[in-house]
Design an enzyme around this catalytic site. Structure first.
Site, PDB file in Angstrom:
ATOM      1  N   GLY A  23      20.917  18.972  78.512  1.00 37.54           N
ATOM      2  CA  GLY A  23      20.420  19.004  79.887  1.00 37.54           C
ATOM      3  C   GLY A  23      20.083  20.425  80.274  1.00 37.54           C
ATOM      4  O   GLY A  23      20.986  21.223  80.564  1.00 37.54           O
ATOM      5  N   ALA A  25      17.987  21.724  82.787  1.00 33.76           N
ATOM      6  CA  ALA A  25      17.500  22.124  84.105  1.00 33.76           C
ATOM      7  C   ALA A  25      18.145  23.473  84.429  1.00 33.76           C
ATOM      8  O   ALA A  25      18.782  24.091  83.562  1.00 33.76           O
ATOM      9  CB  ALA A  25      17.834  21.063  85.137  1.00 33.76           C
ATOM     10  N   VAL A  26      18.011  23.933  85.651  1.00 36.37           N
ATOM     11  CA  VAL A  26      18.426  25.315  85.951  1.00 36.37           C
ATOM     12  C   VAL A  26      19.900  25.566  85.621  1.00 36.37           C
ATOM     13  O   VAL A  26      20.238  26.546  84.956  1.00 36.37           O
ATOM     14  CB  VAL A  26      18.135  25.652  87.427  1.00 36.37           C
ATOM     15  CG1 VAL A  26      18.663  27.043  87.754  1.00 36.37           C
ATOM     16  CG2 VAL A  26      16.635  25.595  87.697  1.00 36.37           C
ATOM     17  N   GLY A  28      22.004  23.893  83.619  1.00 37.02           N
ATOM     18  CA  GLY A  28      22.250  23.810  82.188  1.00 37.02           C
ATOM     19  C   GLY A  28      21.691  24.995  81.427  1.00 37.02           C
ATOM     20  O   GLY A  28      22.350  25.555  80.544  1.00 37.02           O
ATOM     21  N   ALA A  90      24.627  13.255  87.798  1.00 36.94           N
ATOM     22  CA  ALA A  90      25.825  12.421  87.788  1.00 36.94           C
ATOM     23  C   ALA A  90      25.443  10.951  87.865  1.00 36.94           C
ATOM     24  O   ALA A  90      24.369  10.584  88.343  1.00 36.94           O
ATOM     25  CB  ALA A  90      26.741  12.799  88.954  1.00 36.94           C
ATOM     26  N   SER A 142      31.584  25.770  89.673  1.00 39.88           N
ATOM     27  CA  SER A 142      31.184  26.271  90.986  1.00 39.88           C
ATOM     28  C   SER A 142      30.570  27.656  90.864  1.00 39.88           C
ATOM     29  O   SER A 142      30.982  28.464  90.042  1.00 39.88           O
ATOM     30  CB  SER A 142      32.383  26.340  91.939  1.00 39.88           C
ATOM     31  OG  SER A 142      31.970  26.806  93.212  1.00 39.88           O
ATOM     32  N   GLY A 144      26.929  27.892  91.751  1.00 36.18           N
ATOM     33  CA  GLY A 144      25.490  27.717  91.837  1.00 36.18           C
ATOM     34  C   GLY A 144      24.768  28.293  90.629  1.00 36.18           C
ATOM     35  O   GLY A 144      25.368  28.563  89.584  1.00 36.18           O
ATOM     36  N   LYS A 196      37.454  20.123  91.916  1.00 39.31           N
ATOM     37  CA  LYS A 196      36.113  20.573  92.318  1.00 39.31           C
ATOM     38  C   LYS A 196      35.653  19.841  93.573  1.00 39.31           C
ATOM     39  O   LYS A 196      35.012  20.435  94.465  1.00 39.31           O
ATOM     40  CB  LYS A 196      35.125  20.335  91.170  1.00 39.31           C
ATOM     41  CG  LYS A 196      33.660  20.669  91.511  1.00 39.31           C
ATOM     42  CD  LYS A 196      33.493  22.113  92.007  1.00 39.31           C
ATOM     43  CE  LYS A 196      32.062  22.595  91.960  1.00 39.31           C
ATOM     44  NZ  LYS A 196      31.087  21.783  92.682  1.00 39.31           N
ATOM     45  N   HIS A 199      37.407  21.452  96.423  1.00 38.50           N
ATOM     46  CA  HIS A 199      36.743  22.760  96.613  1.00 38.50           C
ATOM     47  C   HIS A 199      35.509  22.591  97.486  1.00 38.50           C
ATOM     48  O   HIS A 199      35.286  23.342  98.437  1.00 38.50           O
ATOM     49  CB  HIS A 199      36.370  23.335  95.246  1.00 38.50           C
ATOM     50  CG  HIS A 199      35.378  24.462  95.284  1.00 38.50           C
ATOM     51  ND1 HIS A 199      34.022  24.254  95.510  1.00 38.50           N
ATOM     52  CD2 HIS A 199      35.522  25.802  95.122  1.00 38.50           C
ATOM     53  CE1 HIS A 199      33.400  25.410  95.494  1.00 38.50           C
ATOM     54  NE2 HIS A 199      34.275  26.361  95.248  1.00 38.50           N
ATOM     55  N   ASN A 200      34.682  21.596  97.178  1.00 37.98           N
ATOM     56  CA  ASN A 200      33.460  21.390  97.942  1.00 37.98           C
ATOM     57  C   ASN A 200      33.765  20.946  99.365  1.00 37.98           C
ATOM     58  O   ASN A 200      33.042  21.302 100.299  1.00 37.98           O
ATOM     59  CB  ASN A 200      32.566  20.366  97.246  1.00 37.98           C
ATOM     60  CG  ASN A 200      31.876  20.932  96.016  1.00 37.98           C
ATOM     61  OD1 ASN A 200      32.330  21.920  95.454  1.00 37.98           O
ATOM     62  ND2 ASN A 200      30.807  20.312  95.590  1.00 37.98           N
ATOM     63  N   GLU A 203      34.567  23.933 101.223  1.00 38.53           N
ATOM     64  CA  GLU A 203      33.293  24.632 101.433  1.00 38.53           C
ATOM     65  C   GLU A 203      32.571  24.086 102.670  1.00 38.53           C
ATOM     66  O   GLU A 203      32.040  24.859 103.482  1.00 38.53           O
ATOM     67  CB  GLU A 203      32.439  24.474 100.183  1.00 38.53           C
ATOM     68  CG  GLU A 203      31.073  25.122 100.222  1.00 38.53           C
ATOM     69  CD  GLU A 203      30.298  24.814  98.955  1.00 38.53           C
ATOM     70  OE1 GLU A 203      29.144  24.346  99.066  1.00 38.53           O
ATOM     71  OE2 GLU A 203      30.840  25.017  97.848  1.00 38.53           O
ATOM     72  N   TYR A 204      32.554  22.765 102.827  1.00 46.13           N
ATOM     73  CA  TYR A 204      31.948  22.163 104.016  1.00 46.13           C
ATOM     74  C   TYR A 204      32.608  22.702 105.279  1.00 46.13           C
ATOM     75  O   TYR A 204      31.933  23.077 106.246  1.00 46.13           O
ATOM     76  CB  TYR A 204      32.130  20.638 103.994  1.00 46.13           C
ATOM     77  CG  TYR A 204      31.074  19.844 103.271  1.00 46.13           C
ATOM     78  CD1 TYR A 204      30.354  18.855 103.920  1.00 46.13           C
ATOM     79  CD2 TYR A 204      30.824  20.043 101.918  1.00 46.13           C
ATOM     80  CE1 TYR A 204      29.403  18.090 103.256  1.00 46.13           C
ATOM     81  CE2 TYR A 204      29.874  19.285 101.245  1.00 46.13           C
ATOM     82  CZ  TYR A 204      29.166  18.315 101.916  1.00 46.13           C
ATOM     83  OH  TYR A 204      28.237  17.561 101.259  1.00 46.13           O
ATOM     84  N   ARG A 301      27.535  17.461 110.051  1.00 48.24           N
ATOM     85  CA  ARG A 301      26.275  17.360 109.305  1.00 48.24           C
ATOM     86  C   ARG A 301      25.610  16.012 109.567  1.00 48.24           C
ATOM     87  O   ARG A 301      24.382  15.931 109.707  1.00 48.24           O
ATOM     88  CB  ARG A 301      26.529  17.548 107.810  1.00 48.24           C
ATOM     89  CG  ARG A 301      26.963  18.943 107.424  1.00 48.24           C
ATOM     90  CD  ARG A 301      26.801  19.166 105.928  1.00 48.24           C
ATOM     91  NE  ARG A 301      27.440  20.411 105.508  1.00 48.24           N
ATOM     92  CZ  ARG A 301      27.314  20.948 104.290  1.00 48.24           C
ATOM     93  NH1 ARG A 301      26.568  20.333 103.385  1.00 48.24           N
ATOM     94  NH2 ARG A 301      27.928  22.073 103.977  1.00 48.24           N
TER      95      ARG A 301
END
Length: 497
Positions: A23, A25-26, A28, A90, A142, A144, A196, A199-200, A203-204, A301
């Site tokens: 994979g 993409a950015v 990976g 996912a 984590s 980005g 994780k 963690h997110n 973060e919210y 949100r």
């Protein structure tokens, strides 16, 4: 059959790579580049669309990638035990790649899911993969795109056997905080993805609290975004020092090239979400853990994303805004300091609630999770990295079984300093009609913890009245029910709890 790629080998592949990435993409691609840049690593790369493989290999010849153009070739390029890091979407795509790898791997090989998978999916996958003799690792990543390339915070779960092979590789690419790599073996099966997820969720909450602080300052003082950027930059030199505070100043300073106005004023006020915050709240509800600050951030949100409701609600009655004047000079400075203290106190609550959820999840799923180690691996690389994570690590080092994080001495002192300002800010927000749901709910949670007695006693009485759900008493053991529809005498009931 597609044409053979220019980069594709026509000779048999030898097992030269110690890890492979599926994979490209950015995320990976950046993780593959990070791995390849570390001494001792040779990285095999594979993507369903071979053009991405060609592109990565051509653009980064210095990485010495071993390109593969089929799962068979990918497996053949890996040394044993084969180790593959999956970086695909996912859900179904992850399941599909796992199946493909199991068809070409051998027992004892390691499959790592580095995506944002729901931890219960990871538990399911780990069981299924283990039954076929493979090692499966769900790993939170984590930081980005930049973190993936330069050094992320890594949260791997999975079996101990896999960690023996993975540990040195992951330590080589993780971010480093105070000389320590930001990676630890979180626990078995879904533990890494669970941590994780939380963690997110934190973060919210952190982002919502910062947004509320910005909104309060702007509305109360009339300062421009650029002026408020200076405030956040100053805050970033003290106890609020963190990545999110740092980038907030950068966002607020940005001017839109087309309109020559602050970028924040031309961005649509509808916040997106990818689901992990909601998972955190849903899981907390299942575990019976209050994460009110995180929940309010998720709901804020959601509210922002319903313009059709907000557009017809603007004329609802509220406080008189015509008499309000912006604070200036020393008054503005004092107000900003109160906001800072309220932000810090609310931030402490968000982290405390998050660690409560991790503790509860560990108990529910039989994981042995070192909370102090978790706080340490969040000190660099990840989105919520912050100075005060060291204080969290200190708190758990001093008392590993600490029941409530915010009762640690350091945080008690911080809350003592902050609580008057915190209360003033929440009261002012309510009085002036400025929405501050995360500030308000964090304070309410704090006061709920402090309360010697809660009104839940009345709720239990109500439940017993309409549903015979029974209750317990403070003065004697046992479970009781009042005969509400009869003579209202109390009887001892069978304990159904």
């Amino acid at each position: 059959m597609p044409e053979q790629s220019a980069a594709e080998s026509t000779t048999p592949v030898s097992p030269t790579a110690n890890i492979g990435v599926v994979g490209l993409a950015v995320m990976g691609s950046n993780l593959a580049r990070n791995l390849a840049s570390r001494e001792g690593n040779t990285v095999a790369v594979f993507n369903r669309s071979r053009s991405k493989t060609d592109e990565l290999v051509a653009e980064h010849p210095e990485a010495g990638f071993v390109p593969a153009f089929s799962y068979e070739e990918f497996a053949a390029s890996l040394q044993k035990p084969r180790t593959a890091l999956i970086m695909v979407k996912a859900g179904g795509p992850t399941d599909a790649v796992i199946d493909e790898l199991m068809n070409v791997f051998e027992p004892g090989d390691i499959i790592i899911d580095g995506g944002n998978s729901l931890f219960t999916d990871t538990i399911r996958r780990e069981k299924a993969v283990r039954e076929r003799g493979f090692n499966f690792v769900g790993m939170g990543v984590s930081g980005g795109e930049e973190g993936a390339l330069l050094g992320p915070s890594l949260m791997p779960g999975g079996p101990d056997e896999a960690w023996v092979t993975l540990g040195p590789i992951l330590r080589s690419i993780a971010a480093v905080a105070e000389g320590e790599p930001c990676v630890t073996h979180i626990g078995h099966d879904g533990a890494g993805h669970f941590v994780k997820m939380v963690h997110n969720g934190i973060e919210y909450a952190d982002m919502q609290l910062i947004a509320e602080a910005y909104d309060l300052i702007r509305r109360a003082t009339g300062k421009s975004p650029a002026e408020i950027a200076d405030v956040f930059a100053q805050w970033n030199t003290g106890e609020l020092e963190s990545y999110l505070i740092e980038i907030t100043a950068e966002v607020l300073r940005q001017v839109d090239a087309e309109t020559d106005t602050p970028l924040v004023d031309v961005i649509l006020d509808q916040a997106g979400a990818k689901g992990t915050g909601g998972w955190t709240v849903q899981t907390a509800i299942d575990l019976g853990v209050p994460v009110s600050g995180i929940a309010e951030a998720v709901f804020a949100r959601s509210l922002s994303s319903h313009p059709e409701q907000r557009s017809i609600s603007g004329d609802l009655p509220g406080p008189d805004e015509s008499a309000g004047a912006h604070l200036t000079g020393a008054d503005a400075d004092a107000f900003i300091e109160q906001v800072r203290l309220a932000l810090y106190a609310s931030k402490i609550v968000a982290y405390s609630q998050g660690f409560d959820e991790i503790r509860a999840g560990a108990a529910q799923y039989n994981w042995s999770i070192d909370l102090g180690a978790v706080s340490k691996i969040w000190r660099a690389g990840c989105i919520i990295r912050a100075q005060f994570l060291n204080r969290i690590a200190d708190a758990y080092a001093a008392e590993p079984d600490l029941a409530v994080l915010l009762t640690a001495p350091y945080f008690v002192d911080a809350l003592t300093r902050a609580q008057d300002a915190w209360r003033n800010i929440v009261a002012l927000a309510a009085a002036t009609g400025i929405p501050a749901p995360a500030f308000s709910s964090s304070l309410a949670y704090y006061d709920g913890l402090r309360a010697r007695r809660l009104p839940a006693a009345l709720i239990q009485g109500q439940r017993d009245f309409f549903g015979a759900h029974t209750y317990k008493r403070i003065d004697k053991p046992g479970t009781f029910h009042t005969l509400w529809s009869a003579d209202r005498t109390e009887i001892e009931a069978e304990d159904t709890h």
